[in-house]
Design a protein around this motif. Structure first.
Motif, mmCIF file in Angstrom:
data_model
loop_
_atom_site.group_PDB
_atom_site.id
_atom_site.type_symbol
_atom_site.label_atom_id
_atom_site.label_comp_id
_atom_site.label_asym_id
_atom_site.label_seq_id
_atom_site.Cartn_x
_atom_site.Cartn_y
_atom_site.Cartn_z
ATOM 1 N N HIS A 76 -70.802 65.426 -73.677
ATOM 2 C CA HIS A 76 -70.366 64.171 -74.285
ATOM 3 C C HIS A 76 -71.382 63.714 -75.310
ATOM 4 O O HIS A 76 -72.534 64.129 -75.286
ATOM 5 C CB HIS A 76 -70.051 63.096 -73.244
ATOM 6 N N HIS A 78 -73.543 60.840 -77.548
ATOM 7 C CA HIS A 78 -74.199 59.541 -77.451
ATOM 8 C C HIS A 78 -74.301 58.953 -78.846
ATOM 9 O O HIS A 78 -75.275 59.205 -79.551
ATOM 10 C CB HIS A 78 -75.605 59.694 -76.843
ATOM 11 N N SER A 86 -77.881 58.982 -69.083
ATOM 12 C CA SER A 86 -78.034 57.683 -68.434
ATOM 13 C C SER A 86 -77.869 57.864 -66.922
ATOM 14 O O SER A 86 -77.415 58.911 -66.465
ATOM 15 C CB SER A 86 -76.969 56.718 -68.962
ATOM 16 N N ASP A 89 -74.432 58.754 -66.284
ATOM 17 C CA ASP A 89 -74.138 60.169 -66.539
ATOM 18 C C ASP A 89 -74.499 61.024 -65.318
ATOM 19 O O ASP A 89 -73.730 61.901 -64.911
ATOM 20 C CB ASP A 89 -74.941 60.677 -67.739
#
Ligand SMILES: [Zn+2]
Length: 135
Positions: A76, A78, A86, A89
């Motif tokens: 994914h 950012h 994070s 995550d």
């Protein structure tokens, strides 16, 4: 031990260009590939079913995934530019690796690979393998 994670060049290029196309929303892609003795090869990407752009990683539900053992993990983007996973995550880790593509999505150094603990894994870009096309 996952070992070295290799991305075929076309896969790495897809991760960057999909992140650019989705910006400022978050891009999510499934990573397909295989494991070997000395590491992992990622040679295909897949748009996850029912992925909703811009709702963030949380909108992605692993229960909607097909049972597919070739899925090595999820990538994914950012858009914030952070190149670290994070806590969210880590809590939503799926598969064996997590890939984060950080803004500005311009070079392969914007691609980070992590294990389920959030530790950074070594990776490299390799040429595309020749595919046997069944004719
Ligand atoms: Zn994230």
């Amino acid at each position: 031990m996952i070992g070295l994670v290799r991305f075929e060049k076309s896969v790495a290029d897809s991760l960057l260009s999909y992140a650019i196309d989705s910006y400022p929303k978050e891009a999510i892609l499934l990573l397909r590939g295989k494991t070997g003795k000395d590491g992992m090869l990622i040679n295909d990407v897949l748009i996850p079913p029912l992925a909703t752009h811009g709702r963030g990683f949380s909108s992605f539900s692993s229960t909607m995934l097909p049972m597919d053992l070739s899925i090595m993990g999820v990538s994914h983007s950012h858009p914030s530019g952070s190149n670290q996973p994070s806590m969210h995550d880590i809590n939503h880790f799926y598969g064996r690796i997590m890939v984060i593509v950080a803004y500005p999505f311009q070079s392969y150094s914007d691609i980070g690979v992590f294990n389920s603990h959030g530790d950074r894994l070594p990776h490299e870009i390799v040429p595309d393998s020749i595919r046997e096309d069944p004719q």
